[in-house]
Write a protein that holds these residues in place. Structure first.
Motif, PDB file in Angstrom:
ATOM      1  N   SER A  13       0.717  -1.133  -0.148  1.00  9.36           N
ATOM      2  CA  SER A  13       0.260  -0.008  -0.049  1.00  9.36           C
ATOM      3  C   SER A  13       0.975   1.206  -0.104  1.00  9.36           C
ATOM      4  N   VAL A  14       1.913   1.262   0.711  1.00  5.79           N
ATOM      5  CA  VAL A  14       2.954   2.200   0.868  1.00  5.79           C
ATOM      6  C   VAL A  14       3.390   2.451  -0.640  1.00  5.79           C
ATOM      7  N   LYS A  15       3.898   1.456  -1.451  1.00  6.54           N
ATOM      8  CA  LYS A  15       4.531   1.695  -2.644  1.00  6.54           C
ATOM      9  C   LYS A  15       3.574   2.200  -3.541  1.00  6.54           C
ATOM     10  N   ASN A  16       2.178   1.812  -3.482  1.00  3.33           N
ATOM     11  CA  ASN A  16       1.143   2.261  -4.397  1.00  3.33           C
ATOM     12  C   ASN A  16       0.725   3.643  -4.016  1.00  3.33           C
ATOM     13  N   GLY A  17       0.975   4.031  -2.753  1.00  9.72           N
ATOM     14  CA  GLY A  17       0.474   5.446  -2.257  1.00  9.72           C
ATOM     15  C   GLY A  17      -0.678   5.705  -2.082  1.00  9.72           C
ATOM     16  N   SER A  18      -1.584   4.631  -1.645  1.00  8.16           N
ATOM     17  CA  SER A  18      -2.780   4.574  -1.449  1.00  8.16           C
ATOM     18  C   SER A  18      -3.246   5.669  -0.346  1.00  8.16           C
ATOM     19  N   ASP A  19      -4.490   6.281  -0.631  1.00 10.13           N
ATOM     20  CA  ASP A  19      -5.101   7.164   0.235  1.00 10.13           C
ATOM     21  C   ASP A  19      -5.345   6.710   1.640  1.00 10.13           C
ATOM     22  N   ALA A  20      -5.704   5.478   1.553  1.00  8.06           N
ATOM     23  CA  ALA A  20      -5.985   4.581   2.969  1.00  8.06           C
ATOM     24  C   ALA A  20      -4.631   4.651   3.903  1.00  8.06           C
ATOM     25  N   THR A  21      -3.596   4.355   3.171  1.00 13.53           N
ATOM     26  CA  THR A  21      -2.168   4.188   3.592  1.00 13.53           C
ATOM     27  C   THR A  21      -1.844   5.541   4.378  1.00 13.53           C
ATOM     28  N   ARG A  22      -1.988   6.768   3.492  1.00 12.46           N
ATOM     29  CA  ARG A  22      -1.643   8.013   3.945  1.00 12.46           C
ATOM     30  C   ARG A  22      -2.297   8.500   5.136  1.00 12.46           C
ATOM     31  N   ARG A  23      -3.623   7.944   5.116  1.00 14.15           N
ATOM     32  CA  ARG A  23      -4.360   8.406   6.486  1.00 14.15           C
ATOM     33  C   ARG A  23      -4.092   7.507   7.457  1.00 14.15           C
ATOM     34  N   ALA A  24      -3.657   6.476   7.533  1.00 17.61           N
ATOM     35  CA  ALA A  24      -2.984   5.458   8.540  1.00 17.61           C
ATOM     36  C   ALA A  24      -1.914   6.146   9.078  1.00 17.61           C
ATOM     37  N   GLN A  25      -1.123   6.616   8.158  1.00 12.27           N
ATOM     38  CA  GLN A  25       0.286   7.267   8.898  1.00 12.27           C
ATOM     39  C   GLN A  25       0.072   8.643   9.403  1.00 12.27           C
ATOM     40  N   GLU A  26      -1.099   9.213   9.198  1.00  7.15           N
ATOM     41  CA  GLU A  26      -1.218  10.721   9.814  1.00  7.15           C
ATOM     42  C   GLU A  26      -1.187  10.778  11.425  1.00  7.15           C
ATOM     43  N   PRO A  27      -0.597  11.535  12.113  1.00  9.37           N
ATOM     44  CA  PRO A  27      -0.875  11.333  13.504  1.00  9.37           C
ATOM     45  C   PRO A  27      -2.198  11.651  13.923  1.00  9.37           C
ATOM     46  N   VAL A  28      -2.734  10.896  14.986  1.00 11.95           N
ATOM     47  CA  VAL A  28      -3.981  11.178  15.582  1.00 11.95           C
ATOM     48  C   VAL A  28      -4.018  12.624  16.333  1.00 11.95           C
TER      49      VAL A  28
END
Length: 236
Positions: free
Chosen positions: A219-234
């Motif tokens: 997912s990181v390699k594909n740059g998916s939106d879900a991945t980016r959201r998961a990596q954002e700080p809460v």
């Protein structure tokens, strides 16, 4: 035969001479019987150095792209991975992946070591990523131990996109076997399989010292939106 020829004549002596590989904890690999060697995946060269240093022949589950390439490079890849006894996995189809797991169970049933990269693909940045549960299903179905193996610096030796490896000492570390017999008969239970997979990944994190990211590397390699959201700080 080709496996041993490569290891002791064609490739192995050169790898030992130039990269001086070190495998710590080799005594944790059982001398006989089936075992799953679950490794982190930092570099294409992982599939060369681990078999080189392991005293037993390892059968790997390899992505199907290695067997379907075109041109001279594709032919060489197909011949090499086939002769080395690798088992192709089609990562685009659930049914095909299930067939590969059946093949993996057959390999273990023959008493051979089976090598698996639970992350499913190489780490894009040196972090350790969320493991896929196929390794857990195999362990639960077959009842064999799982031995975690950490590649420590192969992403510096041959990063993604680098054709010629950098000459430097390669280091690997083997952990103690993990016994999941307490979950006997629970293969197919997705919660148990996730728990087993997470324990394997935790041991790999401890062995390798990598930073862990609870998302899939693909997912990181594909740059998916879900991945980016998961990596954002809460937010607090």
């Amino acid at each position: 035969m080709f496996y041993w020829v490569c290891k002791y004549i064609l490739i192995g002596p050169f790898l030992r001479l130039f990269f001086r590989p070190v495998l710590e904890g080799v005594e944790n690999i059982p001398a006989s019987g089936p075992v799953i060697l679950a490794s982190n995946h930092l570099s294409f060269s992982d599939s060369f150095f681990l078999p080189l240093m392991c005293p037993r022949r390892i059968v790997f589950l390899a992505k199907s792209e290695y067997f379907t390439g075109k041109g001279p490079k594709g032919l060489f890849s197909r011949l090499f991975f086939s002769a080395a006894g690798c088992v192709p996995i089609d990562r685009t189809s659930g049914s095909a992946a299930e067939a590969a797991l059946v093949t993996g169970a057959r390999v273990l049933g023959e008493g051979q070591p089976l090598g698996i990269y639970p992350e499913g693909t190489r780490s894009p940045d040196g972090k350790l990523y969320r493991g896929k549960t196929g390794v857990a299903r195999l362990a639960l179905q077959t009842g064999v131990p799982v031995v975690p193996v950490a590649m420590l610096n192969t992403h510096h030796v041959q990063p993604i996109g680098r054709l010629v490896p950098k000459v430097m000492r390669v280091r690997m570390r083997v952990g103690k076997p993990l016994d999941f017999s307490r979950y006997a008969g629970m293969a197919g239970n997705r919660f148990v399989e996730r728990s087993v997979t997470d324990q394997i990944m935790y041991d790999l994190m401890q062995l390798s010292g990598q930073q862990y990211s609870d998302v899939y590397a693909a997912s990181v390699k594909n740059g998916s939106d879900a991945t980016r959201r998961a990596q954002e700080p809460v937010a607090a």
